[in-house]
Write a protein that holds these residues in place. Structure first.
Motif, short mmCIF file in Angstrom:
data_model
loop_
_atom_site.label_atom_id
_atom_site.label_comp_id
_atom_site.label_asym_id
_atom_site.label_seq_id
_atom_site.Cartn_x
_atom_site.Cartn_y
_atom_site.Cartn_z
N THR A 128 -67.28 -29.44 2.60
CA THR A 128 -66.23 -29.73 2.03
C THR A 128 -65.48 -28.28 1.94
N GLN A 129 -64.14 -28.47 1.59
CA GLN A 129 -63.27 -27.33 1.79
C GLN A 129 -62.73 -26.71 0.43
N ILE A 130 -62.47 -25.39 0.30
CA ILE A 130 -62.10 -24.89 -0.79
C ILE A 130 -60.88 -23.96 -0.61
N GLU A 131 -59.79 -24.07 -1.31
CA GLU A 131 -58.76 -22.94 -0.83
C GLU A 131 -58.81 -22.11 -1.87
N VAL A 132 -58.64 -20.62 -1.43
CA VAL A 132 -58.66 -19.65 -2.27
C VAL A 132 -57.46 -18.88 -2.36
N ALA B 250 -73.52 -23.71 -2.48
CA ALA B 250 -72.69 -22.66 -1.77
C ALA B 250 -71.22 -22.54 -2.55
N GLU B 251 -70.90 -24.00 -2.68
CA GLU B 251 -69.52 -24.04 -3.57
C GLU B 251 -69.45 -23.36 -4.94
N GLN B 252 -70.57 -23.64 -5.80
CA GLN B 252 -70.81 -23.03 -7.06
C GLN B 252 -70.70 -21.58 -6.86
N VAL B 253 -71.45 -20.85 -5.86
CA VAL B 253 -71.47 -19.66 -5.62
C VAL B 253 -70.26 -18.97 -5.24
N LEU B 254 -69.39 -19.58 -4.32
CA LEU B 254 -68.02 -19.43 -3.89
C LEU B 254 -67.15 -19.11 -5.00
N LEU B 255 -67.14 -20.43 -5.69
CA LEU B 255 -66.18 -20.35 -7.01
C LEU B 255 -66.43 -19.22 -7.96
N GLU B 256 -67.58 -18.92 -8.06
CA GLU B 256 -68.07 -17.72 -8.92
C GLU B 256 -67.63 -16.35 -8.47
N GLU C 140 -72.59 -7.77 -0.05
CA GLU C 140 -73.87 -8.38 0.14
C GLU C 140 -74.80 -8.52 -1.13
N GLY C 141 -74.35 -7.43 -1.89
CA GLY C 141 -75.04 -7.33 -3.14
C GLY C 141 -74.62 -8.18 -4.17
N THR C 142 -73.52 -8.41 -4.22
CA THR C 142 -72.85 -9.34 -5.26
C THR C 142 -73.45 -10.64 -4.96
N ILE C 143 -73.45 -11.32 -3.69
CA ILE C 143 -73.90 -12.60 -3.20
C ILE C 143 -75.12 -12.72 -4.12
N THR C 144 -76.13 -11.70 -3.92
CA THR C 144 -77.41 -11.76 -4.29
C THR C 144 -77.48 -11.86 -5.69
N ALA C 145 -76.54 -11.17 -6.53
CA ALA C 145 -76.60 -11.25 -7.93
C ALA C 145 -76.01 -12.46 -8.48
N VAL C 146 -74.98 -13.02 -7.90
CA VAL C 146 -74.53 -14.31 -8.31
C VAL C 146 -75.39 -15.29 -8.00
N THR C 147 -76.01 -15.52 -6.90
CA THR C 147 -77.28 -16.63 -6.77
C THR C 147 -78.43 -16.65 -7.41
N GLY C 148 -78.60 -15.18 -7.97
CA GLY C 148 -79.91 -14.92 -8.88
C GLY C 148 -79.28 -15.28 -10.14
N ALA C 149 -78.45 -15.09 -10.60
CA ALA C 149 -77.76 -15.40 -12.03
C ALA C 149 -77.93 -16.81 -12.34
N LEU C 150 -77.02 -17.57 -11.21
CA LEU C 150 -76.97 -19.14 -11.28
C LEU C 150 -78.24 -19.83 -11.55
N ALA C 151 -79.35 -19.14 -10.32
CA ALA C 151 -80.54 -19.73 -10.62
C ALA C 151 -81.33 -19.62 -11.72
N HIS C 152 -80.98 -18.44 -12.63
CA HIS C 152 -81.52 -18.20 -13.93
C HIS C 152 -80.53 -19.03 -15.11
#
Length: 325
Positions: free
Chosen positions: A3-7, A53-59, A72-84
């Motif tokens: 999938t492709q996402i334009e930013v 990955a798409e959900q994390v990228l959009l967030e 890198e810390g932002t990615i960990t925070a985003v993935t952790g938050a979405l998981a919860h």
């Protein structure tokens, strides 16, 4: 699946980062291939991985639009938050301390719970492995409370227990003798404030850094008190410390029960206190796991390796796996 996402331009710039570090971290954490060409991000991999990955990228794109810098810390925070099922912005926007270019905010759901617990409770215990931000966040909360005049002083203390080495006789006055034990607290404090301001606050007693033994016989009113390395207290020392609590004060107790430096036949006060005070109103226990490590990625892997070794040696002592299913 692909999938492709334009930013937008700013998000593309943040994603590229320094040497594509953010993109590489995305690939590592999300189990999907990530390519950036111009303003288009391409995600390739298994359908579930690509969707995550798409959900994390959009967030992350939303965070950039709100003024956040990606790391890198932002990615960990985003993935952790979405998981919860939490809002990543709610975690990352809880800025507890600002000083010059420094901005201190939680980087994981557990760190957010820890910060909220300190605000809400009189005594908070932060228990977990190295690198989870237990002391760093507590010192930031203390600096903020002092600045807002919610307390009159900050008291930082830890037991003077050597980590497997004998330092022997140390020359100099009291501060010179205890400096090797208290240096990590000084370092955290000087990250939060200018060194000259720390020195001035120490001079007038608004900041006090002392060994745990110096707490005996005192009542600590209107203070923000942090006990670091609490796994190296005896049950008697822990009781002594907790009963120093005075009016208008908060206490934060931090430690890692896997790094006890006491003699083998001596119980850790941090282990015993959780059995005694769990569930008591005004007292809260926040337990960090390997997923909360915010230091170098290798630290997280080191923690995992030690946990696995401990499990092989004594399966009954294996820590609970707190990773989301």
């Amino acid at each position: 699946m692909r999938t492709q996402i334009e930013v937008d331009n700013e998000t593309a710039k943040e994603l590229a980062g320094s040497g594509d570090a953010v993109l590489k971290a995305l690939e590592r954490d999300l189990e999907a291939s990530v390519f950036l060409r111009g303003n288009v991000v391409t995600l390739d991999g298994e359908p579930a991985a690509v969707q995550a990955a798409e959900q994390v990228l959009l967030e992350m794109a939303d965070l950039v639009r709100q003024g956040h810098e990606l790391s890198e810390g932002t990615i960990t925070a985003v993935t952790g938050a979405l998981a919860h099922h939490e809002s990543p912005a709610r975690v990352l926007e809880d800025i507890i301390w600002r000083h010059r270019s420094l901005k201190v905010a939680p980087k994981s759901i557990t760190q957010k719970r820890y910060v909220d617990s300190i605000r809400r409770n009189t005594i908070t215990f932060g228990i977990g492995p190295a690198g989870t931000g237990k002391t760093w966040l507590a010192v930031a909360m203390a600096a903020a409370a002092l600045q807002r005049r919610e307390v009159n002083r900050i008291i930082l203390t830890r037991p003077a227990v050597e980590a497997g080495e004998r330092l022997g006789f140390l020359p100099g006055d009291l501060m010179a003798k205890v400096d090797p034990y208290l240096r990590p607290l000084f370092d955290a404090l000087q990250d939060m404030l200018d060194p000259e301001k720390v020195a001035a606050q120490l001079e007038r007693g608004a900041i006090e850094v002392a060994p745990l033994a110096f707490m005996r016989g005192r009542t600590l009113n209107d203070s923000f008190i942090i006990l670091d390395e609490a796994q190296n207290t005896s049950p008697e020392q822990m009781k002594m410390f907790l009963t120093r609590l005075g009016f208008g004060s908060k206490m934060v107790v931090t430690g890692d029960i896997t790094q006890v430096d006491l003699p083998r036949d001596q119980q850790s006060g941090l282990i015993v206190v959780s059995e005694i005070l769990e569930g008591l109103e005004g007292v809260d226990f926040i337990r960090f796991g390997r997923e909360d490590v915010v230091r170098h990625k290798l630290v997280q892997r080191i923690v995992d390796a030690y946990d696995e070794h401990a499990a092989r040696q004594a399966p009954g002592l294996r820590p609970a796996d707190r990773r989301p299913a």
